[in-house]
Design an enzyme around this catalytic site. Sequence first.
Site, PDB file in Angstrom:
ATOM      1  N   LYS A   1      67.811  86.268  17.258  1.00 30.56           N
ATOM      2  CA  LYS A   1      66.624  86.781  17.943  1.00 30.56           C
ATOM      3  C   LYS A   1      66.003  85.679  18.821  1.00 30.56           C
ATOM      4  O   LYS A   1      66.385  84.499  18.736  1.00 30.56           O
ATOM      5  CB  LYS A   1      65.633  87.288  16.892  1.00 30.56           C
TER       6      LYS A   1
ATOM      7  N   TYR B   1      65.202  99.612  16.977  1.00 27.76           N
ATOM      8  CA  TYR B   1      64.283  99.572  15.833  1.00 27.76           C
ATOM      9  C   TYR B   1      63.617 100.931  15.575  1.00 27.76           C
ATOM     10  O   TYR B   1      62.533 100.988  14.999  1.00 27.76           O
ATOM     11  CB  TYR B   1      63.225  98.496  16.062  1.00 27.76           C
TER      12      TYR B   1
ATOM     13  N   ASN C   1      62.196  85.627  12.014  1.00 27.37           N
ATOM     14  CA  ASN C   1      63.156  85.324  10.944  1.00 27.37           C
ATOM     15  C   ASN C   1      64.594  85.166  11.464  1.00 27.37           C
ATOM     16  O   ASN C   1      65.559  85.349  10.735  1.00 27.37           O
ATOM     17  CB  ASN C   1      63.058  86.371   9.835  1.00 27.37           C
TER      18      ASN C   1
ATOM     19  N   HIS D   1      69.094  89.220  13.080  1.00 28.84           N
ATOM     20  CA  HIS D   1      69.217  90.623  12.697  1.00 28.84           C
ATOM     21  C   HIS D   1      70.657  90.852  12.275  1.00 28.84           C
ATOM     22  O   HIS D   1      71.579  90.319  12.906  1.00 28.84           O
ATOM     23  CB  HIS D   1      68.902  91.559  13.871  1.00 28.84           C
TER      24      HIS D   1
ATOM     25  N   GLU E   1      74.262 100.785  16.068  1.00 26.22           N
ATOM     26  CA  GLU E   1      73.733  99.617  16.786  1.00 26.22           C
ATOM     27  C   GLU E   1      74.785  99.009  17.725  1.00 26.22           C
ATOM     28  O   GLU E   1      74.453  98.572  18.828  1.00 26.22           O
ATOM     29  CB  GLU E   1      73.243  98.571  15.778  1.00 26.22           C
TER      30      GLU E   1
HETATM   31  P1  IDP Z   1      65.714  93.341   8.324  1.00 25.51           P
HETATM   32  O1  IDP Z   1      65.673  92.606   9.650  1.00 25.51           O
HETATM   33  O2  IDP Z   1      65.879  92.397   7.172  1.00 25.51           O
HETATM   34  O3  IDP Z   1      66.695  94.477   8.315  1.00 25.51           O
HETATM   35  P2  IDP Z   1      63.631  95.362   8.574  1.00 25.51           P
HETATM   36  O4  IDP Z   1      62.829  95.894   7.442  1.00 25.51           O
HETATM   37  O5  IDP Z   1      64.665  96.253   9.176  1.00 25.51           O
HETATM   38  O6  IDP Z   1      64.264  93.970   8.109  1.00 25.51           O
HETATM   39  O7  IDP Z   1      62.591  94.929   9.695  1.00 25.51           O
HETATM   40  C1  IDP Z   1      63.034  94.605  11.000  1.00 25.51           C
HETATM   41  C2  IDP Z   1      62.329  93.355  11.462  1.00 25.51           C
HETATM   42  O8  IDP Z   1      60.943  93.639  11.613  1.00 25.51           O
HETATM   43  C3  IDP Z   1      62.377  92.187  10.448  1.00 25.51           C
HETATM   44  O9  IDP Z   1      63.540  91.405  10.585  1.00 25.51           O
HETATM   45  C4  IDP Z   1      61.116  91.424  10.802  1.00 25.51           C
HETATM   46  O10 IDP Z   1      61.350  90.513  11.883  1.00 25.51           O
HETATM   47  C5  IDP Z   1      60.162  92.511  11.261  1.00 25.51           C
HETATM   48  N1  IDP Z   1      59.259  92.905  10.172  1.00 25.51           N
HETATM   49  C6  IDP Z   1      59.567  93.593   9.056  1.00 25.51           C
HETATM   50  N2  IDP Z   1      58.504  93.788   8.274  1.00 25.51           N
HETATM   51  C7  IDP Z   1      57.477  93.205   8.930  1.00 25.51           C
HETATM   52  C8  IDP Z   1      56.066  93.069   8.631  1.00 25.51           C
HETATM   53  O11 IDP Z   1      55.559  93.525   7.603  1.00 25.51           O
HETATM   54  N3  IDP Z   1      55.318  92.398   9.580  1.00 25.51           N
HETATM   55  C9  IDP Z   1      55.842  91.885  10.724  1.00 25.51           C
HETATM   56  N4  IDP Z   1      57.160  92.003  11.028  1.00 25.51           N
HETATM   57  C10 IDP Z   1      57.952  92.647  10.160  1.00 25.51           C
HETATM   58 MG    MG Z   2      66.694  96.258   9.317  1.00 26.87          MG
END
Ligand code: IDP
Ligand code: MG
Length: 137
Positions: free
Chosen positions: A11, A51, A114, A117, A128
């Site tokens: 990312k 997303y 983080n 993805h 995707e």
């Molecule tokens: P993942 O990337 O581990 O699959 P997902 O639940 O699909 O996690 O969420 C997508 C992305 O959205 C996460 O990687 C993170 O960057 C962001 N995200 C998820 N939950 C939160 C939140 O509570 N606050 C802000 N960003 C979030």
């Molecule tokens: Mg996800």
Amino acid sequence: MAIEQTLILVKPDGVRRGLVGEVISRLERKGYTLEALELRTLDVETAEAHYGEHVDKPFFRELVDFITSAPLVAMCVSGEDAVAGIRGLMGATNPIDAAPGSIRGDLATVIGENIVHGSDAPASAERELELFFPGRF
Ligand code: IDP
Ligand code: MG
């Protein structure tokens, strides 16, 4: 056991911090294969489709704004059970919960930045990959 293909993104935070090589190196050292790789800046439409499952979440707009804010690296990566295997290498979504030794556990501190993805299931990977690399996988 099956050979799978999955969509991996470094990312914008990972690209900005110079961690593309680090992420790719971890995937390659583990034994996965790069099938496609491209640096690109996502348009809002693609980001919203990618997303889509999060459209009703409070962080959706922030997520789309961030992922479209600067270049990312999109990859198709393959290998034995690659979807679950790479999710393991990535670590938990929130870096605070991600195990040391994982990408997020070692390299990130906040959930919104983080680094990586990875598709969360084979069906997600198929969807995707079609979005990012139409007609190629
Ligand atoms: P993942 O990337 O581990 O699959 P997902 O639940 O699909 O996690 O969420 C997508 C992305 O959205 C996460 O990687 C993170 O960057 C962001 N995200 C998820 N939950 C939160 C939140 O509570 N606050 C802000 N960003 C979030
Ligand atoms: Mg996800």
